[in-house]
Write an enzyme that holds these catalytic residues in place. Structure first.
Site, PDB file in Angstrom:
ATOM      1  N   ASN A 175       0.836  -1.202   0.000  1.00 39.58           N
ATOM      2  CA  ASN A 175       0.000   0.000   0.000  1.00 39.58           C
ATOM      3  C   ASN A 175       0.870   1.250   0.000  1.00 39.58           C
ATOM      4  O   ASN A 175       0.440   2.320   0.416  1.00 39.58           O
ATOM      5  CB  ASN A 175      -0.915   0.009   1.222  1.00 39.58           C
ATOM      6  CG  ASN A 175      -1.851  -1.173   1.236  1.00 39.58           C
ATOM      7  OD1 ASN A 175      -2.473  -1.492   0.225  1.00 39.58           O
ATOM      8  ND2 ASN A 175      -1.950  -1.848   2.364  1.00 39.58           N
ATOM      9  N   HIS A 207     -14.266  -1.976   5.675  1.00 38.45           N
ATOM     10  CA  HIS A 207     -13.100  -2.726   6.145  1.00 38.45           C
ATOM     11  C   HIS A 207     -13.393  -3.494   7.453  1.00 38.45           C
ATOM     12  O   HIS A 207     -14.189  -3.059   8.274  1.00 38.45           O
ATOM     13  CB  HIS A 207     -11.975  -1.710   6.390  1.00 38.45           C
ATOM     14  CG  HIS A 207     -10.634  -2.297   6.636  1.00 38.45           C
ATOM     15  ND1 HIS A 207     -10.132  -2.494   7.908  1.00 38.45           N
ATOM     16  CD2 HIS A 207      -9.679  -2.728   5.779  1.00 38.45           C
ATOM     17  CE1 HIS A 207      -8.913  -3.002   7.816  1.00 38.45           C
ATOM     18  NE2 HIS A 207      -8.614  -3.159   6.537  1.00 38.45           N
ATOM     19  N   GLU A 244     -16.294   4.093   3.359  1.00 38.72           N
ATOM     20  CA  GLU A 244     -14.920   4.429   2.975  1.00 38.72           C
ATOM     21  C   GLU A 244     -14.986   5.352   1.770  1.00 38.72           C
ATOM     22  O   GLU A 244     -15.981   5.345   1.052  1.00 38.72           O
ATOM     23  CB  GLU A 244     -14.158   3.143   2.600  1.00 38.72           C
ATOM     24  CG  GLU A 244     -13.968   2.234   3.786  1.00 38.72           C
ATOM     25  CD  GLU A 244     -13.360   0.877   3.451  1.00 38.72           C
ATOM     26  OE1 GLU A 244     -12.685   0.763   2.410  1.00 38.72           O
ATOM     27  OE2 GLU A 244     -13.570  -0.040   4.242  1.00 38.72           O
ATOM     28  N   SER A 299     -11.265  -0.830  -0.294  1.00 39.90           N
ATOM     29  CA  SER A 299     -10.039  -1.638  -0.303  1.00 39.90           C
ATOM     30  C   SER A 299      -9.977  -2.683  -1.401  1.00 39.90           C
ATOM     31  O   SER A 299      -8.906  -2.956  -1.929  1.00 39.90           O
ATOM     32  CB  SER A 299      -9.897  -2.414   1.003  1.00 39.90           C
ATOM     33  OG  SER A 299     -10.010  -1.606   2.100  1.00 39.90           O
ATOM     34  N   ASP A 306     -13.852   6.637   6.157  1.00 41.04           N
ATOM     35  CA  ASP A 306     -12.503   6.072   6.254  1.00 41.04           C
ATOM     36  C   ASP A 306     -11.762   6.362   4.944  1.00 41.04           C
ATOM     37  O   ASP A 306     -12.121   5.846   3.886  1.00 41.04           O
ATOM     38  CB  ASP A 306     -12.620   4.567   6.510  1.00 41.04           C
ATOM     39  CG  ASP A 306     -11.271   3.883   6.688  1.00 41.04           C
ATOM     40  OD1 ASP A 306     -10.242   4.443   6.246  1.00 41.04           O
ATOM     41  OD2 ASP A 306     -11.242   2.774   7.248  1.00 41.04           O
ATOM     42  N   HIS A 316      -7.231   4.644   2.037  1.00 40.35           N
ATOM     43  CA  HIS A 316      -6.588   4.495   0.727  1.00 40.35           C
ATOM     44  C   HIS A 316      -6.466   5.811  -0.032  1.00 40.35           C
ATOM     45  O   HIS A 316      -5.890   5.852  -1.115  1.00 40.35           O
ATOM     46  CB  HIS A 316      -7.356   3.491  -0.135  1.00 40.35           C
ATOM     47  CG  HIS A 316      -7.413   2.141   0.491  1.00 40.35           C
ATOM     48  ND1 HIS A 316      -6.307   1.340   0.591  1.00 40.35           N
ATOM     49  CD2 HIS A 316      -8.425   1.482   1.099  1.00 40.35           C
ATOM     50  CE1 HIS A 316      -6.642   0.224   1.219  1.00 40.35           C
ATOM     51  NE2 HIS A 316      -7.915   0.292   1.544  1.00 40.35           N
ATOM     52  N   LYS A 319      -0.100   3.561   4.895  1.00 40.45           N
ATOM     53  CA  LYS A 319      -0.189   3.305   3.456  1.00 40.45           C
ATOM     54  C   LYS A 319       0.627   4.362   2.703  1.00 40.45           C
ATOM     55  O   LYS A 319       1.842   4.330   2.756  1.00 40.45           O
ATOM     56  CB  LYS A 319      -1.652   3.205   3.064  1.00 40.45           C
ATOM     57  CG  LYS A 319      -2.236   1.926   3.676  1.00 40.45           C
ATOM     58  CD  LYS A 319      -3.697   1.729   3.497  1.00 40.45           C
ATOM     59  CE  LYS A 319      -4.060   0.337   3.993  1.00 40.45           C
ATOM     60  NZ  LYS A 319      -5.230   0.288   4.835  1.00 40.45           N
TER      61      LYS A 319
HETATM   62  C1  LIG Z   1      -5.574  -0.523   6.040  1.00 39.61           C
HETATM   63  C2  LIG Z   1      -6.933  -0.085   6.444  1.00 39.61           C
HETATM   64  C3  LIG Z   1      -7.259   0.111   7.780  1.00 39.61           C
HETATM   65  C4  LIG Z   1      -6.344  -0.276   8.901  1.00 39.61           C
HETATM   66  O1  LIG Z   1      -5.320   0.613   9.056  1.00 39.61           O
HETATM   67  P1  LIG Z   1      -3.991   0.129   9.812  1.00 39.61           P
HETATM   68  O2  LIG Z   1      -3.298   1.383  10.147  1.00 39.61           O
HETATM   69  O3  LIG Z   1      -3.253  -0.746   8.864  1.00 39.61           O
HETATM   70  O4  LIG Z   1      -4.441  -0.643  11.029  1.00 39.61           O
HETATM   71  C5  LIG Z   1      -8.496   0.644   8.064  1.00 39.61           C
HETATM   72  N1  LIG Z   1      -9.383   0.934   7.092  1.00 39.61           N
HETATM   73  C6  LIG Z   1      -9.114   0.692   5.801  1.00 39.61           C
HETATM   74  C7  LIG Z   1     -10.136   1.013   4.775  1.00 39.61           C
HETATM   75  C8  LIG Z   1      -7.891   0.162   5.441  1.00 39.61           C
HETATM   76  O5  LIG Z   1      -7.629  -0.104   4.166  1.00 39.61           O
END
Ligand SMILES: *Cc1c(COP(=O)(O)O)cnc(C)c1O
Length: 387
Positions: free
Chosen positions: A43, A131, A175, A179, A205, A208, A239
């Site tokens: 990522n 997620h 989101e 993802s 969220d 990404h 990421k």
């Molecule tokens: C990667 C991810 C997370 C988790 O984040 P980390 O910092 O890796 O624990 C949460 N939400 C989404 C949509 C993600 O892709």
């Protein structure tokens, strides 16, 4: 009751057994079993994680007498080092928001915020594809939850209209870039919905999208000019920002509330100050990485042009592009073929994605050249015509 061994056997027979891969990332490449492959499974969207110039510049700012590799306590005790305040103030300033709060990871943020801010008089409406960390947060909360069909706003609007009068608060949780499908939610439509209901909160969220989208890399909410309309804007540093941790952009009142109630903030050791320093260093640079973002957008368009038509209606609009293959065995087989051709791609199988939609998840990074992308595209076209 089935033994653990027989459950593992069953997973293996369906091609769904997971293993920790032995591998060694090196910049844009990754070495596994002696073979060098282009890493299309990380990522590290802006290609910053192994950037020697950035790492050297950062290391030069460090003084061994002052830098610390552990905080040795919760933020509520002695772990709240001054760099937390500097980072949170900088984030709030960038987003033009009242406040921000930093967490140990996106998993901590998503599994902790919803349980803290909801109760049995709350209703959570969450996209079907959110997620796992959000799903776990919902599981820990006392609120009722309804999952609406992925990006189905007619259904969401109907659920809101039916329930807004029945609950104290409604939380719409989604989101910005998803993802697994790499598609996006319709932020202007969600914001318009929020403004029709005074007791509706938007939880977004941007894991990404942070670093990748928007004029300053602040995410899709920045791109759409709706930062101020999101009640809980979550971003992560693991990421594109090539660090560790996560944050929420929220009101000052909400920050204080979370500091008093959020168990995944209170009952865990704070991040190591050195990681927070690196995060702040990157955050300050990421705003100006427009060229990297534009290049990533360009190569994303090229790969989508080839893959979107093959994916049975799943339409990526981002740098995350699935190659949907159906049954798990087929996804495993195509992943191995692409690996032999020098592209490190991994099969994504149930339960991460719905049965029958096993796929490869191509996660582009701005370090890929146009030539890398052309070779990827033609290899996929060759494999596809042989299936
Ligand atoms: C990667 C991810 C997370 C988790 O984040 P980390 O910092 O890796 O624990 C949460 N939400 C989404 C949509 C993600 O892709």
């Amino acid at each position: 009751m089935d033994s653990y061994a027989s459950q593992l056997d069953a997973l293996s027979r369906k091609g769904n057994l997971r293993k920790l891969p032995e591998m060694e990332p090196q910049g844009l490449y990754l070495v596994r079993d002696g073979q060098e492959m282009l890493n299309l499974s990380s990522n590290d969207y802006l290609g910053l994680a192994d950037n020697v110039a950035l790492k050297s510049e950062f290391l030069q700012t460090l003084d061994p007498r002052k830098c610390r590799f552990s905080s040795t306590s919760s933020r509520l005790l002695t772990g709240n080092y001054p760099v937390y305040t500097r980072l949170e103030e900088r984030l709030a300033q960038l987003y033009g928001a009242e406040s921000s709060l930093v967490f140990n990871s996106g998993y901590h943020a998503n599994s902790g915020i919803l349980p803290a801010v909801t109760d049995s008089r709350s209703l959570i409406l969450a996209d079907k594809l959110v997620h796992a960390s959000i799903v776990d947060g919902i599981g820990l909360s006392k609120a009722r939850c309804i999952r609406y069909r992925h990006n189905n706003y007619e259904q969401l609007e109907r659920l809101v209209a039916e329930n807004a009068g029945e609950y104290d608060r409604l939380f719409v949780v989604t989101e910005s870039i998803f993802s697994m499908d790499g598609d996006e939610s319709d932020l202007p439509r969600l914001v318009a919905l929020k403004h029709r209901y005074p007791n509706l909160y938007l939880y977004l969220d941007e894991a990404h999208a942070f670093g990748v989208r928007g004029p300053h890399g602040l995410g899709c909410a920045e791109e759409h000019g709706v930062i101020g309309d999101i009640d809980f804007l979550v971003g992560t540093f693991g990421k594109a920002a090539a660090s560790v941790g996560a944050f929420v952009i929220c009101s000052e009142e909400m920050k204080q509330y979370l500091v008093n109630t959020m168990r995944t903030l209170i009952f865990t050791t704070a991040l190591p100050p050195i990681n927070l320093e690196w995060t702040l260093f990157i955050v300050n640079k990421i705003c100006d990485m427009t060229e990297r973002r534009e290049h990533l957008a360009r190569i994303g368009r090229r790969v989508r042009e080839v893959l979107n038509p093959l994916n049975g209606g799943i339409l990526s609009s981002s740098h995350i592009i699935p190659y949907v293959l159906g049954e798990s065995e087929r996804a495993v087989d195509v992943a191995l073929r692409l690996q032999r051709e020098g592209f490190y791609l991994l099969p994504v199988r149930p339960p991460t994605v719905p049965a029958g939609t096993s796929r490869l998840r191509i996660s582009l990074t701005a370090e890929c050249s146009e030539a890398d992308i052309e070779r990827l595209v033609s290899t996929i076209q060759q494999i596809q015509s042989s299936l």
